[in-house]
Design an enzyme around this catalytic site. Structure first.
Site, mmCIF file in Angstrom:
data_model
loop_
_atom_site.group_PDB
_atom_site.id
_atom_site.type_symbol
_atom_site.label_atom_id
_atom_site.label_comp_id
_atom_site.label_asym_id
_atom_site.label_seq_id
_atom_site.Cartn_x
_atom_site.Cartn_y
_atom_site.Cartn_z
ATOM 1 N N ARG A 1 0.758 -1.199 0.087
ATOM 2 C CA ARG A 1 -0.146 0.086 -0.191
ATOM 3 C C ARG A 1 0.714 1.331 -0.097
ATOM 4 O O ARG A 1 0.490 2.128 -0.859
ATOM 5 C CB ARG A 1 -1.185 -0.036 1.061
ATOM 6 C CG ARG A 1 -0.659 -0.196 2.399
ATOM 7 C CD ARG A 1 -1.818 -0.908 3.365
ATOM 8 N NE ARG A 1 -2.248 -2.131 3.007
ATOM 9 C CZ ARG A 1 -3.015 -2.875 3.236
ATOM 10 N NH1 ARG A 1 -4.047 -2.236 3.718
ATOM 11 N NH2 ARG A 1 -2.940 -4.309 3.354
ATOM 12 N N THR A 2 1.920 1.339 0.590
ATOM 13 C CA THR A 2 2.667 2.629 0.849
ATOM 14 C C THR A 2 3.238 2.996 -0.621
ATOM 15 O O THR A 2 3.158 3.960 -1.013
ATOM 16 C CB THR A 2 3.690 2.560 1.809
ATOM 17 O OG1 THR A 2 3.080 2.049 3.123
ATOM 18 C CG2 THR A 2 4.562 4.031 1.963
ATOM 19 N N LYS B 1 22.904 -7.582 -7.745
ATOM 20 C CA LYS B 1 24.188 -7.897 -8.417
ATOM 21 C C LYS B 1 25.447 -7.265 -7.375
ATOM 22 O O LYS B 1 26.519 -7.347 -7.689
ATOM 23 C CB LYS B 1 24.548 -7.140 -9.844
ATOM 24 C CG LYS B 1 23.513 -7.494 -10.733
ATOM 25 C CD LYS B 1 23.666 -6.955 -12.074
ATOM 26 C CE LYS B 1 22.311 -6.975 -13.094
ATOM 27 N NZ LYS B 1 22.761 -5.554 -13.854
ATOM 28 N N ARG C 1 12.036 3.763 1.194
ATOM 29 C CA ARG C 1 11.606 2.702 2.405
ATOM 30 C C ARG C 1 12.932 1.821 2.452
ATOM 31 O O ARG C 1 13.400 1.609 1.351
ATOM 32 C CB ARG C 1 10.332 1.871 1.969
ATOM 33 C CG ARG C 1 10.457 0.726 3.090
ATOM 34 C CD ARG C 1 9.071 0.090 3.018
ATOM 35 N NE ARG C 1 7.943 0.812 3.765
ATOM 36 C CZ ARG C 1 6.618 0.177 4.192
ATOM 37 N NH1 ARG C 1 6.413 -1.084 3.910
ATOM 38 N NH2 ARG C 1 5.820 1.108 4.601
ATOM 39 N N HIS D 1 7.563 6.158 10.449
ATOM 40 C CA HIS D 1 6.692 5.939 9.342
ATOM 41 C C HIS D 1 5.843 7.369 9.332
ATOM 42 O O HIS D 1 4.524 7.323 9.521
ATOM 43 C CB HIS D 1 6.003 4.698 9.284
ATOM 44 C CG HIS D 1 5.501 4.429 7.867
ATOM 45 N ND1 HIS D 1 5.363 5.259 6.997
ATOM 46 C CD2 HIS D 1 4.592 3.126 7.715
ATOM 47 C CE1 HIS D 1 4.748 4.585 5.956
ATOM 48 N NE2 HIS D 1 4.279 3.303 6.344
HETATM 49 C C1 NCD Z 1 3.142 -0.383 7.802
HETATM 50 C C2 NCD Z 1 4.439 -0.550 7.630
HETATM 51 O O1 NCD Z 1 4.986 -1.328 6.816
HETATM 52 O O2 NCD Z 1 5.449 -0.089 8.621
HETATM 53 N N1 NCD Z 1 2.218 -0.705 6.768
HETATM 54 C C3 NCD Z 1 2.158 0.179 5.765
HETATM 55 O O3 NCD Z 1 2.900 1.045 5.850
HETATM 56 N N2 NCD Z 1 0.870 0.092 5.177
HETATM 57 C C4 NCD Z 1 2.583 -1.148 8.949
HETATM 58 C C5 NCD Z 1 3.047 -2.707 8.957
HETATM 59 O O4 NCD Z 1 3.455 -3.215 8.074
HETATM 60 O O5 NCD Z 1 2.831 -3.086 10.300
#
Ligand code: NCD
Length: 311
Positions: free
Chosen positions: A57-58, A85, A107, A135
């Site tokens: 989703r992110t 690689k 990320r 986050h």
């Molecule tokens: C979160 C993450 O990845 O930190 N999810 C997200 O960003 N939608 C929360 C989670 O994975 O627990």
């Protein structure tokens, strides 16, 4: 204008920045309901989305936010890149900088990675989750979701339930809620809480039953199974007994209370299978569940951030 050009953590944001982001998200949410869901605002800008850790989703949320603002997008996933690689992260970043991008969305599984890359490049960076650290955009979209469901946010009571120690979402949300005058209670057993004094001053409960009929927002955290190198909780049965939201607990919630979760939900752990199924069907349960609304709001909030940083 925001006071900084990067968002690494909630501490980068002043109260005025937060209000600006929330107000801008309000104008972008309207774009998402249009037949043609695109505005030319960021034409000519290039955004690089770098995900060194799996995400659904992110990643999609940021990418669609950039596209809806007409930015060009470079999409990088660790699994399909030259990292396989043996290329280092810094070499990868250097290569992408050579393409002349305007902003990085990052990320990474290591806490502190975004700060490191920000110091190294001097480029605008949005942290899309760094290890168990922060986050911030999840916290902002959560705040925006709360704002859309309550007339006044100051003084609201939120309980954040579950695996606090491993949760970057908890860390960012606690900070953001505090800035906005929301009262947070943590619901977690000692073994799932950090040992330092990070959360000193917050009310802490060990069982969800202690807060279920008292809070305005019940925020369920995902059990971070991938971050638990040792088994931190004895069993799922035990988790269910003290921390899970099930149907009978659901019907004890205060009138007007909403249920949130950052996703993805581990069905049967944080929330029971039965209740998740009811949330898909039943009007009364679905009305309180805001998980899908969080996803939609996430796109608007990320559009707001990209717009405020780049335009
Ligand atoms: C979160 C993450 O990845 O930190 N999810 C997200 O960003 N939608 C929360 C989670 O994975 O627990």
């Amino acid at each position: 204008m925001l006071s900084g050009k990067s968002i690494i953590g909630i501490d980068d944001l002043k109260k005025e920045d937060i209000d600006l982001i929330i107000n801008s998200a309000d104008s972008f949410i309207e774009v998402l309901d249009r037949k043609v869901k695109k505005v030319p605002t960021l034409r000519g800008n290039t955004v690089a989305s770098l995900f060194f850790e799996p995400s659904t989703r992110t990643k999609n949320s940021f990418e669609i936010a950039a596209k809806r603002l007409s930015a060009d997008l470079i999409n990088f996933s660790a699994s399909s890149s030259s990292l396989k690689k043996g290329e280092s992260v810094i070499d990868t970043i250097n290569t992408i900088m050579g393409i002349k991008v305007n902003l990085f969305i990052i990320r990474h599984p290591e806490a502190g990675a975004c700060k490191l890359i920000s110091d190294f490049t001097g480029m605008p960076i949005i942290n899309a989750g760094d290890g168990a650290h922060e986050h911030p955009t999840q916290a902002l979209l959560d705040l925006y979701t709360i704002k859309r469901n309550f007339k006044k946010i100051e003084g609201l009571k939120v309980a954040i339930v579950g695996d606090i120690i491993n949760s970057r979402v908890a860390r960012s949300n606690v900070k953001l809620f505090k800035k906005m005058g929301i009262e947070t209670t943590l619901v977690s057993p000692t073994m799932l809480l950090p040992e330092n004094n990070e959360y000193m001053g917050l009310e802490i409960k060990n069982s969800i039953s202690e807060v279920i009929d008292k809070v305005d927002v019940l925020y369920m955290l995902r059990m971070q199974l991938e971050r638990q190198d040792r088994k931190m909780y004895p069993s799922i049965e035990e988790y269910n007994k003290f921390l899970s939201l099930n149907t009978s607990r659901f019907f004890c919630l205060k009138k007007g209370c909403i249920v949130m979760h950052p996703g993805p939900v581990n069905r049967g752990i944080e929330i029971s299978e039965e209740l998740m199924d009811l949330a898909d069907k039943n009007g009364e349960v679905a009305k309180k569940f805001k998980i899908k609304q969080q996803v939609t709001n996430g796109v608007a909030v990320r559009m707001a951030l990209l717009y405020l940083i780049l335009s």
